[in-house]
Design a protein around this motif. Structure first.
Motif, PDB file in Angstrom:
ATOM      1  N   VAL A 157      -9.811  30.928  16.197  1.00 32.18           N
ATOM      2  CA  VAL A 157      -9.257  32.024  15.570  1.00 32.18           C
ATOM      3  C   VAL A 157      -8.133  31.376  14.761  1.00 32.18           C
ATOM      4  O   VAL A 157      -7.474  30.357  15.280  1.00 32.18           O
ATOM      5  CB  VAL A 157      -8.547  33.010  16.633  1.00 32.18           C
ATOM      6  N   LEU A 158      -7.856  31.638  13.308  1.00 22.33           N
ATOM      7  CA  LEU A 158      -6.984  30.893  12.593  1.00 22.33           C
ATOM      8  C   LEU A 158      -6.028  31.803  11.791  1.00 22.33           C
ATOM      9  O   LEU A 158      -6.316  32.979  11.147  1.00 22.33           O
ATOM     10  CB  LEU A 158      -7.689  30.197  11.306  1.00 22.33           C
ATOM     11  N   THR A 159      -4.785  31.700  11.957  1.00 24.24           N
ATOM     12  CA  THR A 159      -3.804  32.576  10.853  1.00 24.24           C
ATOM     13  C   THR A 159      -2.976  31.493  10.144  1.00 24.24           C
ATOM     14  O   THR A 159      -2.399  30.573  10.414  1.00 24.24           O
ATOM     15  CB  THR A 159      -2.696  33.152  12.014  1.00 24.24           C
ATOM     16  N   ASP A 160      -3.284  31.453   8.764  1.00 28.98           N
ATOM     17  CA  ASP A 160      -2.593  30.690   7.903  1.00 28.98           C
ATOM     18  C   ASP A 160      -1.644  31.586   6.961  1.00 28.98           C
ATOM     19  O   ASP A 160      -1.743  32.907   6.912  1.00 28.98           O
ATOM     20  CB  ASP A 160      -3.743  29.847   6.935  1.00 28.98           C
ATOM     21  N   GLY A 161      -0.625  30.796   6.498  1.00 27.62           N
ATOM     22  CA  GLY A 161       0.476  31.529   5.886  1.00 27.62           C
ATOM     23  C   GLY A 161       1.042  30.738   4.843  1.00 27.62           C
ATOM     24  O   GLY A 161       0.991  29.215   5.004  1.00 27.62           O
ATOM     25  N   GLU A 162       2.012  31.094   4.160  1.00 26.06           N
ATOM     26  CA  GLU A 162       2.608  30.206   2.997  1.00 26.06           C
ATOM     27  C   GLU A 162       3.891  30.899   2.998  1.00 26.06           C
ATOM     28  O   GLU A 162       4.299  31.986   2.877  1.00 26.06           O
ATOM     29  CB  GLU A 162       1.747  30.484   1.730  1.00 26.06           C
ATOM     30  N   ARG A 163       5.112  30.009   2.945  1.00 25.89           N
ATOM     31  CA  ARG A 163       6.528  30.270   2.552  1.00 25.89           C
ATOM     32  C   ARG A 163       7.009  29.518   1.398  1.00 25.89           C
ATOM     33  O   ARG A 163       7.035  28.237   1.364  1.00 25.89           O
ATOM     34  CB  ARG A 163       7.527  29.885   3.642  1.00 25.89           C
ATOM     35  N   LYS A 164       7.553  30.163   0.671  1.00 24.19           N
ATOM     36  CA  LYS A 164       8.358  29.315  -0.581  1.00 24.19           C
ATOM     37  C   LYS A 164       9.746  29.609  -0.456  1.00 24.19           C
ATOM     38  O   LYS A 164      10.376  30.334  -0.297  1.00 24.19           O
ATOM     39  CB  LYS A 164       7.677  29.959  -1.981  1.00 24.19           C
TER      40      LYS A 164
END
Length: 188
Positions: free
Chosen positions: A94-101
């Motif tokens: 199971v994969l949860t990917d995210g991005e924060r700028k």
């Protein structure tokens, strides 16, 4: 479903970085990460977790993976962070990917295009009565998703932690969770 090549001779030749506990010693249970960059624009990440009791988070992709045994990876470049939370299930990863700028809120709408594979040796997820041994994840991330190109001299900061639990949603067995931080340089 892809078969992991983390145990291949190529990945076995990659340098090993061990996760360390708060005492500076190898984490318990033992965990490690290996990296291989490829000229075709993929970063291959091999994650190894020794584990006596493999516990899933009981969620699907983009869910709170950290409620079970998991790795949390963050790649940072030019004020942008990309996170990958990965954990084992009986049917794969199971994969949860995210991005924060620029230190803002995490966006989990961002999708990395990463591919994953899982291998377990003497492992049965969510069956505490059965003896488990280890699980291995291969994560293949497109370099472009991290703001990188497949050419020499590219840099990215990397931080990770590996949390092990005995029950879903429970506290980690080692707190804080064993962690590492590295500066990676692309050198195909």
């Amino acid at each position: 479903k892809r078969r992991s090549c983390v145990t291949s001779r190529t990945m076995q030749s990659a340098p090993v970085t061990r996760f360390l506990g708060a005492d500076g010693k190898d984490s318990r249970p033992y965990s490690e990460v290996r990296f291989l960059w490829s000229r075709d624009g993929i970063l291959h990440v091999g994650l190894y977790a020794s584990d006596r009791n493999i516990i899933s988070a009981g969620v699907g992709n983009d869910g709170p993976v950290w409620r079970g045994d998991s790795f949390h990876l963050v790649f940072a470049k030019d004020g942008v962070e990309h996170s990958f939370d990965l954990g084992p299930t009986a049917h794969g990863i199971v994969l949860t990917d995210g991005e924060r700028k620029a230190g803002g809120a995490w966006s989990y709408a961002w999708q990395s295009g990463a591919r994953t594979a899982l291998d377990m040796d003497e492992g049965t997820v969510d069956r505490p009565a059965e003896a488990d041994e280890e699980w291995v994840i291969e994560l293949d991330v497109p370099l472009a998703a991290l703001g990188l190109e497949p050419k020499s001299g590219q840099h990215v900061d990397f931080a990770a932690r590996r949390c092990d639990v005995d029950v879903r949603g429970g506290l980690p067995l080692e707190s804080p969770c064993p962690a590492i931080a590295l500066a990676l340089t692309f050198d195909p």
